[in-house]
Motif scaffolding. Structure first.
Motif, PDB file in Angstrom:
ATOM      1  N   UNK A 110       7.965 -10.317 -55.663  1.00 21.94           N
ATOM      2  CA  UNK A 110       7.806 -10.620 -54.230  1.00 21.94           C
ATOM      3  C   UNK A 110       8.119 -12.101 -54.024  1.00 21.94           C
ATOM      4  N   UNK A 111       9.097 -12.393 -53.181  1.00 16.74           N
ATOM      5  CA  UNK A 111       9.422 -13.799 -52.912  1.00 16.74           C
ATOM      6  C   UNK A 111       9.982 -13.935 -51.505  1.00 16.74           C
ATOM      7  N   UNK A 112       9.764 -15.095 -50.916  1.00 10.94           N
ATOM      8  CA  UNK A 112      10.255 -15.354 -49.561  1.00 10.94           C
ATOM      9  C   UNK A 112      10.889 -16.735 -49.476  1.00 10.94           C
ATOM     10  N   UNK A 142       1.263  -3.987 -60.832  1.00 12.11           N
ATOM     11  CA  UNK A 142       1.586  -2.574 -60.567  1.00 12.11           C
ATOM     12  C   UNK A 142       1.493  -2.271 -59.073  1.00 12.11           C
ATOM     13  N   UNK A 143       0.746  -3.093 -58.371  1.00 15.68           N
ATOM     14  CA  UNK A 143       0.701  -3.004 -56.909  1.00 15.68           C
ATOM     15  C   UNK A 143       1.221  -4.296 -56.311  1.00 15.68           C
ATOM     16  N   UNK A 144       1.752  -4.178 -55.080  1.00 12.47           N
ATOM     17  CA  UNK A 144       2.280  -5.363 -54.389  1.00 12.47           C
ATOM     18  C   UNK A 144       1.155  -6.363 -54.131  1.00 12.47           C
ATOM     19  N   UNK A 145       0.026  -5.849 -53.683  1.00 14.57           N
ATOM     20  CA  UNK A 145      -1.116  -6.713 -53.389  1.00 14.57           C
ATOM     21  C   UNK A 145      -2.289  -6.346 -54.289  1.00 14.57           C
ATOM     22  N   UNK A 146      -2.641  -7.258 -55.176  1.00 16.87           N
ATOM     23  CA  UNK A 146      -3.796  -7.072 -56.056  1.00 16.87           C
ATOM     24  C   UNK A 146      -4.753  -8.244 -55.820  1.00 16.87           C
ATOM     25  N   UNK A 147      -6.011  -8.120 -56.244  1.00 16.23           N
ATOM     26  CA  UNK A 147      -6.885  -9.279 -56.168  1.00 16.23           C
ATOM     27  C   UNK A 147      -6.356 -10.368 -57.105  1.00 16.23           C
ATOM     28  N   UNK A 148      -6.678 -11.609 -56.865  1.00 18.83           N
ATOM     29  CA  UNK A 148      -7.450 -12.132 -55.739  1.00 18.83           C
ATOM     30  C   UNK A 148      -6.532 -12.531 -54.593  1.00 18.83           C
ATOM     31  N   UNK A 149      -7.131 -12.800 -53.427  1.00 19.69           N
ATOM     32  CA  UNK A 149      -6.388 -13.440 -52.344  1.00 19.69           C
ATOM     33  C   UNK A 149      -6.188 -14.905 -52.717  1.00 19.69           C
ATOM     34  N   UNK A 150      -5.061 -15.460 -52.303  1.00 20.83           N
ATOM     35  CA  UNK A 150      -4.780 -16.861 -52.608  1.00 20.83           C
ATOM     36  C   UNK A 150      -4.538 -17.626 -51.320  1.00 20.83           C
ATOM     37  N   UNK A 151      -5.613 -18.190 -50.749  1.00 19.66           N
ATOM     38  CA  UNK A 151      -5.466 -18.905 -49.478  1.00 19.66           C
ATOM     39  C   UNK A 151      -4.631 -20.169 -49.665  1.00 19.66           C
ATOM     40  N   UNK A 152      -4.000 -20.592 -48.593  1.00 19.21           N
ATOM     41  CA  UNK A 152      -3.182 -21.807 -48.608  1.00 19.21           C
ATOM     42  C   UNK A 152      -3.949 -23.001 -48.051  1.00 19.21           C
ATOM     43  N   UNK A 153      -5.264 -22.966 -48.161  1.00 19.20           N
ATOM     44  CA  UNK A 153      -6.121 -24.030 -47.635  1.00 19.20           C
ATOM     45  C   UNK A 153      -7.455 -23.922 -48.352  1.00 19.20           C
ATOM     46  N   UNK A 154      -8.329 -24.880 -48.095  1.00 20.98           N
ATOM     47  CA  UNK A 154      -9.692 -24.789 -48.606  1.00 20.98           C
ATOM     48  C   UNK A 154      -9.940 -25.728 -49.771  1.00 20.98           C
ATOM     49  N   UNK A 155     -11.214 -25.823 -50.174  1.00 21.67           N
ATOM     50  CA  UNK A 155     -11.591 -26.795 -51.200  1.00 21.67           C
ATOM     51  C   UNK A 155     -11.097 -26.417 -52.591  1.00 21.67           C
ATOM     52  N   UNK A 156     -10.849 -27.431 -53.408  1.00 20.95           N
ATOM     53  CA  UNK A 156     -10.522 -27.214 -54.818  1.00 20.95           C
ATOM     54  C   UNK A 156     -11.785 -26.799 -55.566  1.00 20.95           C
ATOM     55  N   UNK A 157     -11.606 -26.263 -56.769  1.00 19.86           N
ATOM     56  CA  UNK A 157     -12.749 -25.984 -57.646  1.00 19.86           C
ATOM     57  C   UNK A 157     -13.477 -24.687 -57.355  1.00 19.86           C
ATOM     58  N   UNK A 158     -12.960 -23.880 -56.432  1.00 18.45           N
ATOM     59  CA  UNK A 158     -13.610 -22.595 -56.088  1.00 18.45           C
ATOM     60  C   UNK A 158     -12.727 -21.431 -56.516  1.00 18.45           C
TER      61      UNK A 158
END
Ligand code: MF3
Ligand code: CO
Length: 273
Positions: free
Chosen positions: A124-126, A195-211
């Motif tokens: 998957x790439x854009x 094996x699936x297009x969307x698997x865990x985890x979600x990867x947000x493009x914002x938010x604090x480091x270290x979580x």
């Protein structure tokens, strides 16, 4: 590991670990995605329809013996299955634009989001391409978004956490790259993939480091910053798929599928590897 951490990690699972064999399949799928991008990029000229771009992507899949990843995708019950091979989103459309009769105009921001399946594994790439001539405003947005993906990938080191990726992307985008102010889309994120297009985890493009979950060798994830010139808020059109900026301002999107390795992130959706 503390009990508290165990609990948090079980609620927020990391990506599955792929074997060397599985990574080989992921590399093959990634290569096909990169080939599709190469052919599509050359076809983005004023006058082309988004349906024609979809047809070109279908042709490459056939040549390579791969299957479409997005076609008929239906993440939630009741939604119309996704009707395209690729997503083609123009200007204020952020992601999931459906290819069709729409004609690309000079200066349009064309976001191409492409997937392929080989041996049961997804790539998957854009990328965002400017049709014809861009303006200072569109060129700066595309360059900032492209660079934010590189920075996000660089943060995806073994031992780092998922949150470090979004923190690095956000730090860069909020630093007024190219002298412009941008916001990052919050309602859509990157994701684990395999094996699936969307698997865990979600990867947000914002938010604090270290979580978030710790990145480990063999994890495969898709990082995909979506950067808006205006506010971060989004709306979905009546076609149930096309995501647009709520304020109608322009948006850009870049994405790669990568593998976490001992020696750093490996981009899978590339011809270079
Ligand atoms: N890269 C996009 C995403 O992860 C691909 C979506 S395909 C679609 O959201 F079928 F959902 F449109
Ligand atoms: Co994706």
């Amino acid at each position: 590991m503390s009990r508290d951490l165990m609990f948090r990690e079980s609620r927020s699972p990391g990506a599955t670990i792929k074997s060397e064999r599985e990574l080989t399949a992921m590399r093959r799928a990634g290569r096909v995605v990169a080939l599709m991008h190469e052919r599509l990029r050359a076809a983005v000229v004023p006058g082309v329809t988004t349906g024609e771009l979809d047809r070109i992507a279908r042709e490459v899949l056939k040549e390579e013996g791969a299957e479409p990843s997005f076609l008929n995708y239906a993440p939630v019950p009741g939604i119309t299955p996704y009707p395209g091979v690729i997503c083609s989103s123009l200007n204020e459309e952020i992601v999931h634009g459906i290819p069709g009769k729409r004609v690309v105009q000079n200066g349009d921001l064309v976001k191409l989001d492409v997937g392929a399946v080989i041996d049961g594994f997804h790539g998957d790439a854009a990328a965002t391409v400017i049709a014809g001539e861009g303006t200072e405003k569109t060129r700066a947005l595309v360059e900032a978004t492209r660079r934010s993906l590189e920075i996000g990938i660089e943060a995806a080191q073994s031992g780092a956490r998922i949150g470090d990726i979004g923190a690095a992307i956000e730090d860069f985008i909020l630093s007024r790259p190219q002298g412009f102010e941008y916001e990052l889309v919050r309602e859509y994120t990157g994701h684990g993939i395999g094996r699936r297009l969307h698997e865990p985890p979600q990867i947000p493009n914002y938010g604090p480091a270290g979580r978030g979950p710790v990145l480990k060798p063999g994890m495969t994830i898709a990082i995909e910053p979506m950067v808006n010139i205006g506010g971060w808020e989004t709306t979905v059109l009546d076609d149930e798929w096309t995501v647009v900026t709520a304020d109608g301002e322009l948006s850009a999107h870049f994405e790669h599928t990568i593998a976490i390795t001992e020696s750093g992130p490996e981009i899978l959706t590339t011809l270079a590897g």
